[in-house]
Design an enzyme around this catalytic site. Structure first.
Site, short mmCIF file in Angstrom:
data_model
loop_
_atom_site.label_atom_id
_atom_site.label_comp_id
_atom_site.label_asym_id
_atom_site.label_seq_id
_atom_site.Cartn_x
_atom_site.Cartn_y
_atom_site.Cartn_z
N ASP A 503 0.81 -1.22 0.00
CA ASP A 503 0.00 0.00 0.00
C ASP A 503 0.84 1.26 0.00
OD1 ASP A 503 -2.54 -1.32 0.33
OD2 ASP A 503 -1.90 -1.78 2.35
C1 NOJ Z 1 -1.49 -3.74 5.45
C2 NOJ Z 1 -2.62 -4.13 4.54
O1 NOJ Z 1 -3.77 -4.46 5.24
C3 NOJ Z 1 -2.19 -5.25 3.68
O2 NOJ Z 1 -3.24 -5.60 2.81
C4 NOJ Z 1 -1.00 -4.83 2.90
O3 NOJ Z 1 -0.71 -5.79 1.99
C5 NOJ Z 1 0.14 -4.46 3.81
N1 NOJ Z 1 -0.30 -3.42 4.66
C6 NOJ Z 1 1.39 -4.03 3.05
O4 NOJ Z 1 1.34 -2.75 2.59
#
Ligand code: NOJ
Length: 802
Positions: A503
């Site tokens: 993200d």
């Molecule tokens: C937290 C998110 O909920 C998850 O979906 C994501 O893949 C990770 N962060 C990495 O950014």
């Protein structure tokens, strides 16, 4: 295994099903969950935490203060006051943390938490739990007189209430006191609380639906009630705190009711204990439906809701019934865990895979990355990506729940195959962020489900699209793929959009040109899986197209994204590569290396080279880092990752979700010893030995551990709600122990440390218990010589479906 002491704060019991914390002053609140899929609560080792019904932002029941000191307050508190000495303490240690206790112990078990304390010559035991089949929260209490004189006690059970939108409560509470009602119902002998207005719109905007909170909350006890309070300010008193409520200090509630104000529910009861005597009683909290969303009336005698409340009150005032519910809860988890049990020479692995890893997945299945201590339950909703990974353990015990969840997720897909990124139950809202991988997690979930169950009927269930119209699950699956295939960039790779799994790479493709290598590998993986499914089912229509697309994408990645010794992470909007040796920072990322192997797009030579590069550049004693070197300079064309502190979070931490994929890739590549080393490097049990450094709970995975690039190397954060638990579990069971569901049956293909002479896996598969014993007399890592089924030699590595 004997009681297993992990660190100075606690140990696992012999059966592995409880983690016992022996001092309350842990380096952070150590959490557990009490929930049944509808009613849910977080409960810490000091009784802290919050409860909600169905969804944690819009339907929060009780209050929890973030950013608060002392930590972890408020919670579900029971104060015990001795009338003679006019002194009191809390059964959960908090909030009376300044007092000296003679004994403290917290037992976090599966779906319950028990806190045992001794103070003022009284031993208290409180067990918090939620039964599987009743939406009710129970605080079961035992008090024992440890002295040789009779004790006259007052008991105060106290909870702060929200009853509605937790975000609104957080940002607007002083201005929002006009809506709660709390009163004592003398017939029901209970506190009844409700709210006249219910904020549910996302963003807590001024425009809100025109309705009341649709429930009455009932708080009651099996004891006779002597007093009550509904007004928090009055109960606590001016310029006081939860540690010294005025009512408790005085030994008498004020019997306050509110029609506006700051709501709480307090029940006061008396208890006499002869010397050495022990008594048991219960407090509990549940909801009944309001007859209308447009009424401000109190709960009416003999109404449907009133009768429902009486029925539940009668049941739960009966301690025998409460015990029955607790026993059923324990049985639920025993049966749940029994559906997969492994026995290997590695006791730590057994403990994690058989109990805590599995339990953590069950928690993530219902809490997503939303309702936790670190996620607060205010912002994220249920992430589609996370939801479709959080099914691995649940699927074995509860395939029906996973099936329902897949159907629910389908309903957030748009007709064009795009998806909401996350969703909020009740309001059915969500955010369409434009993360490129989100649509593809739906096929991922469907395929995982089908391999486990062979319930192909699912594919023909009809589900409405979010923007209207409906299609079968199969059509939803195809739409997700078509949408992604229509979303390729200049190099024939998936466009990055607002991010991919990561993200924090949120500005790489914001102008619509950047492309992701990891995302493309994921797309390739999904295509390969769908090809396998369609082949198996004889669904010819898309086979040729998808086979060609798989090859095209694999070729494009290998042609444009091989950096010499590893795969780059992607192309930015300006067409420049990142995650490349040519960059000054963030030269190598783990994701594209791991998924080059998992998706099968890397040949043998590149598999070896990219995994070696991970070992060379990303390894730490606590597992591989997500990238190296971390960004010390902000790069606005990449985004948030470069704004994180180097060595933490997605900027170079040991991000356990990614580490689990490296572990899996090593297993797929056949490197058992290296994989095993990664497994132990990342295992919370090992890292939590130095608890004051590690800080998080030893019994669950944390999202990340700080890497050597930061002075706090070894410190963990964001425990509980992480995909690492899912993937370590899946990878151990399916690729290390090698017992892997396929459409045709269970495949046996282990990849284990050569020192293991044998291991066993007992597993429920399509309604049948498989007892699998693997012998390794020659001490190899891999390669099945022969298989015997029911005493006869069997000519296939895929066990039959019975
Ligand atoms: C937290 C998110 O909920 C998850 O979906 C994501 O893949 C990770 N962060 C990495 O950014």
């Amino acid at each position: 295994m004997k009681n297993f002491q992990v660190n100075k704060y606690g140990y696992f019991t012999e059966d592995g099903k409880e983690f016992v914390i022996t001092t309350p002053k842990t380096p952070a609140p150590w959490m557990n969950y009490i929930w049944n899929g509808r009613w849910a609560g977080l409960v810490s080792h000091t009784g802290g935490g919050y409860s909600f019904y169905l969804t944690p932002r819009d339907n929060r029941l009780t209050r929890y203060r973030y950013n608060c000191l002392p930590w972890d307050q408020p919670g579900r508190y029971i104060y015990v006051r001795d009338k003679k000495i006019a002194n009191y303490f809390s059964l959960s240690w908090a909030p009376t943390i300044e007092l000296k206790y003679d004994y403290y112990e917290c037992r976090h078990g599966l779906g319950y938490t028990k806190i045992i304390t001794e103070n003022l010559g009284i031993r208290g035991e409180v067990t918090y739990f939620v039964p599987r089949d009743y939406d009710i929260e129970i605080w079961l209490v035992k008090l024992k007189n440890l002295t040789n004189e009779r004790r006259d006690l007052d008991i105060f059970a106290y909870i702060e209430l929200i009853m509605g939108n937790a975000l609104n409560d957080l940002i607007n509470q002083p201005n929002d006191k006009h809506f709660p009602d709390v009163y004592f119902d003398g017939d029901l002998k209970s506190i009844v609380a409700t709210r006249r207005y219910w904020v549910t719109n996302r963003g807590v905007s001024v425009a809100q639906p025109n309705h009341a909170w649709p429930y009455y909350l009932i708080f009651s006890t099996s004891l006779e009630i002597k007093g009550f309070d509904g007004d928090k300010e009055k109960f606590i008193g001016r310029w006081r705190s939860n540690a010294n409520p005025e009512a408790v200090e005085l030994g008498s509630c004020f019997n306050t009711e509110i029609t506006a104000g700051d709501p709480c529910a307090v029940i006061q009861s008396e208890l006499e204990l002869e010397e050495g005597e022990e008594k048991e009683f219960v407090f509990f909290m549940f909801l009944v439906d309001k007859p209308s969303l447009h009424t401000n009336e109190r709960l009416k005698r003999n109404s449907k809701a009133y009768n429902k409340a009486s029925e539940i009150l009668n049941k739960f005032k009966n301690l025998g019934f409460v015990h029955q519910k607790f026993d059923e809860l324990k049985k639920y988890w025993d049966d749940y865990l029994k559906t997969l049990q492994v026995k290997t020479p590695d006791e730590k692995l057994n403990l994690f895979v058989n109990v805590w890893n599995r339990y953590q997945i069950a928690v993530t299945f219902d809490m997503s990355r939303n309702a936790g201590y670190y996620h607060g339950g205010l912002l994220f909703g249920t992430g589609i990506r996370d939801q479709m990974q959080d099914i691995f353990g649940e699927l074995i015990a509860n395939p029906k729940r996973v099936r329902d969840r897949i159907l629910e997720v389908c309903s957030y897909q748009f007709k064009d195959g795009s998806m909401l990124h996350n969703f909020f139950r009740i309001s059915r809202t969500g955010e369409k962020t434009g993360h490129c991988d989100t649509p593809l997690w739906l096929p991922f979930g469907i395929i995982t489900y089908l391999k486990e169950t062979a319930d192909f009927n699912l594919l023909y269930e009809k589900v409405e699209y979010y923007d209207g119209g409906s299609g079968t699950v199969l059509q939803h699956l195809i739409k997700a793929i078509e949408y992604s295939l229509n979303n390729l960039g200049k190099h024939g790779l998936l466009k990055f959009g607002r991010g991919d799994w990561n993200d924090t790479l949120d500005y790489v493709g914001v102008k619509g040109k950047g492309e992701t290598v990891w995302g493309s590998e994921f797309l390739a993986y999904i295509l390969r899986e769908v090809i396998e499914l369609f082949n198996y089912l004889g669904l010819k229509q898309f086979l040729k197209k998808y086979s060609e697309e798989y090859l095209k994408i694999a070729n494009n990645i290998n042609r444009f994204c091989w950096d010499g010794k590893w795969y780059i992470r992607g192309f930015k909007d300006d067409g420049k590569p990142f995650g490349s040796s040519k960059n000054r920072e963030g030269k190598i990322f783990a994701n594209p290396q791991a998924w080059a192997v998992i998706s099968g797009i890397a040949d043998e030579e590149r598999t070896k080279m990219c995994l070696k590069s991970v070992e060379k550049y990303l390894d730490t004693p606590k597992g591989p880092k997500i990238l190296h070197p971390p960004f010390t300079k902000v790069d606005p064309s990449i985004g948030l990752a470069t704004r994180c502190v180097p060595g933490k979070k997605e900027n170079g931490a040991i991000f356990n979700h990614v580490a689990s994929w490296v572990f899996l890739a090593e297993l797929i590549a056949g490197n058992a010893e290296r994989a095993y080393q990664i497994y132990h490097a990342t295992l919370p049990l090992n890292n939590a030995i130095d608890a004051d450094l590690y800080k998080m709970e030893p019994y669950v995975y944390s999202e990340y551990v700080t890497s050597p690039d930061h002075p706090s190397f070894g410190e963990a954060s964001h425990s509980w709600l992480t995909g690492s638990s899912d993937w370590f579990f899946k990878s151990v069971v399916e690729y290390m122990l090698g017992v892997r569901p396929t459409y045709a049956g269970l495949l046996i293909d282990p990849c284990i440390p050569s020192s293991w002479k044998s291991f066993s896996v007992n597993r429920l598969f399509r309604g049948v218990e498989y007892r699998i014993e693997v012998l390794n007399p020659d001490g190899v890592n891999k390669g099945v010589k022969e298989i015997w089924v029911d005493g006869k030699k069997y000519g296939d590595r895929i066990l039959p479906v019975f």
